[in-house]
Design a protein around this motif. Structure first.
Motif, PDB file in Angstrom:
ATOM      1  N   ARG A  35       4.843   5.451  -5.353  1.00 14.89           N
ATOM      2  CA  ARG A  35       5.018   5.476  -6.811  1.00 14.89           C
ATOM      3  C   ARG A  35       4.068   6.462  -7.477  1.00 14.89           C
ATOM      4  N   LYS A  36       2.837   6.513  -6.975  1.00 12.00           N
ATOM      5  CA  LYS A  36       1.864   7.447  -7.553  1.00 12.00           C
ATOM      6  C   LYS A  36       2.240   8.893  -7.264  1.00 12.00           C
ATOM      7  N   GLU A  37       2.714   9.142  -6.042  1.00  9.19           N
ATOM      8  CA  GLU A  37       3.111  10.507  -5.672  1.00  9.19           C
ATOM      9  C   GLU A  37       4.280  10.992  -6.510  1.00  9.19           C
ATOM     10  N   LYS A  38       5.200  10.070  -6.828  1.00 10.11           N
ATOM     11  CA  LYS A  38       6.384  10.426  -7.614  1.00 10.11           C
ATOM     12  C   LYS A  38       6.152  10.260  -9.111  1.00 10.11           C
ATOM     13  N   ASN A  39       4.932   9.829  -9.469  1.00  6.67           N
ATOM     14  CA  ASN A  39       4.609   9.551 -10.876  1.00  6.67           C
ATOM     15  C   ASN A  39       5.635   8.592 -11.474  1.00  6.67           C
ATOM     16  N   ASP A  40       5.957   7.567 -10.708  1.00  3.36           N
ATOM     17  CA  ASP A  40       6.983   6.585 -11.086  1.00  3.36           C
ATOM     18  C   ASP A  40       6.334   5.446 -11.870  1.00  3.36           C
ATOM     19  N   ASN A  41       6.655   5.350 -13.140  1.00  2.00           N
ATOM     20  CA  ASN A  41       6.107   4.296 -14.000  1.00  2.00           C
ATOM     21  C   ASN A  41       7.171   3.289 -14.427  1.00  2.00           C
ATOM     22  N   LYS A  81       0.839  -1.199   0.000  1.00  2.00           N
ATOM     23  CA  LYS A  81       0.000   0.000   0.000  1.00  2.00           C
ATOM     24  C   LYS A  81       0.872   1.247   0.000  1.00  2.00           C
ATOM     25  N   ILE A 116      -1.439  -4.877  -7.653  1.00  2.00           N
ATOM     26  CA  ILE A 116      -0.830  -3.710  -8.283  1.00  2.00           C
ATOM     27  C   ILE A 116      -0.315  -4.138  -9.652  1.00  2.00           C
ATOM     28  N   ASN A 133       2.902   1.478  -3.387  1.00  2.00           N
ATOM     29  CA  ASN A 133       2.076   1.967  -4.493  1.00  2.00           C
ATOM     30  C   ASN A 133       1.773   3.453  -4.331  1.00  2.00           C
ATOM     31  N   LYS A 134       1.511   3.874  -3.096  1.00  2.00           N
ATOM     32  CA  LYS A 134       1.240   5.289  -2.822  1.00  2.00           C
ATOM     33  C   LYS A 134       2.438   6.148  -3.189  1.00  2.00           C
TER      34      LYS A 134
END
Length: 332
Positions: free
Chosen positions: A249-255, A243, A324, A246-247
């Motif tokens: 990665r989303k905050e850092k816009n990490d793809n 959790k 995820i 994933n949070k």
């Protein structure tokens, strides 16, 4: 050294500290991630189901079927959500404990383009009485109990709309011997947990140690080695970690690409499995990755196969990462 390690106990926390001290000697960074969970809730649904079974029989005797139906529905939902889907359906009714995930990160020599997560778990499980005392009867005990429970459910529903005679209702008492043994399904004794699964934690940390050496450092791949806590009580440690992962990665816009290599119960070399699904088959894992590992094992002279997890046999921590969207599978 630390003996049985049920989540939240001193022995489990001491093992986590020992692993953390070991990882800190070679990792670029080390973290002990604390989380809270309700460890006794995971198998709590079993006793709830048995008690509901007993109480519903009494209610049936007095033709109080409306309440009995509600209780039986609740018991059924507890089975579905707590065990089949690994949700936290009855957790609030149980004592909260603190668990500790141990995380070591080995940074690459250049910029990060991908991440590989290797994981084991250091907590150990309650001993399953049926498996310990009479393993050949484990499946029949479990299946007969479920049949008895849902037979009662069907009779109660029928009696609600078409009242049965007291003689027929009394016959349902004979289902009790099939559900009663489940009260002893999970004993208070805790397993040593060497094969399930401390050996995997030790293995992935040795992998981390190898790739931390300058001559073996990866160029663009960050390696994360983890020993989760709370796997044996419903994947609570990995749920907490992924959790947050994933949070972040989303905050850092990490793809960037992420692979999760999960190891659980590596007992016998000639019984090596690579799972393509998890959490009782409700979460899909990477078939491509599993089949590729089977191919590598074959080239090394090791017999292995890829297959879905068997329904009602539980789950591994790969189930939480499986929710995820990145590549994951379990070696079992």
């Amino acid at each position: 050294k630390f003996g049985p390690r049920f989540m939240g106990t001193d022995s489990c926390n001491n093992a986590a500290q020992y692993l953390s001290d070991f990882v800190s000697k070679f990792a670029s960074s080390t973290q002990v991630m604390k989380f809270t969970a309700h460890p006794y809730a995971f198998f709590g649904w079993i006793k709830i189901m048995v008690y509901i079974h007993f109480l519903s029989i009494i209610l049936l005797m007095f033709h109080i079927t409306g309440i009995a139906i509600l209780l039986l529905v609740y018991g059924t939902l507890a089975v579905i959500f707590q065990f089949i889907l690994y949700k936290e359906f009855i957790d609030p009714f149980f004592t909260k404990k603190e668990g500790q995930n141990v995380i070591g990160t080995i940074e690459p020599t250049e910029t990060v383009e991908s991440t590989v997560i290797c994981r084991g778990h250091h907590d150990s499980a309650q001993i399953f009485t049926f498996l310990d005392k009479c393993p050949d009867k484990y499946a029949s005990y479990s299946n007969n109990a479920l049949i008895a429970y849902f037979t009662l459910f069907a009779v109660v529903i029928y009696d609600h709309f078409h009242p049965l005679s007291i003689c027929i209702r009394l016959l349902i008492i004979f289902t009790i011997p099939f559900t009663y043994p489940l009260l002893q399904f999970a004993s208070n004794e805790i397993s040593i947990g060497a094969g399930d699964n401390l050996i995997s934690s030790c293995s992935v940390f040795q992998v981390g140690k190898y790739f931390s050496q300058e001559k073996n450092r990866l160029k663009h791949t960050r390696l994360v080695v983890i020993s989760f806590d709370g796997e044996e009580v419903g994947l609570r440690g990995s749920r907490s970690y992924f959790k947050e992962f994933n949070k972040m990665r989303k905050e850092k816009n990490d793809n960037s690409k992420v692979w999760h290599y999960n190891i659980d119960c590596p007992y016998l070399k000639d019984q090596l499995l690579f799972l393509t699904s998890d959490i009782n088959g409700t979460v899909k894992l990477s078939e491509k990755m599993a089949n590729h590992c089977v191919k590598i094992a074959s080239e090394l002279g090791i017999k292995a196969k890829a297959q879905p997890i068997v329904f009602m046999t539980g789950a591994t921590d790969a189930g939480e990462s499986g929710k995820i969207q990145f590549v994951k599978f379990t070696m079992n």
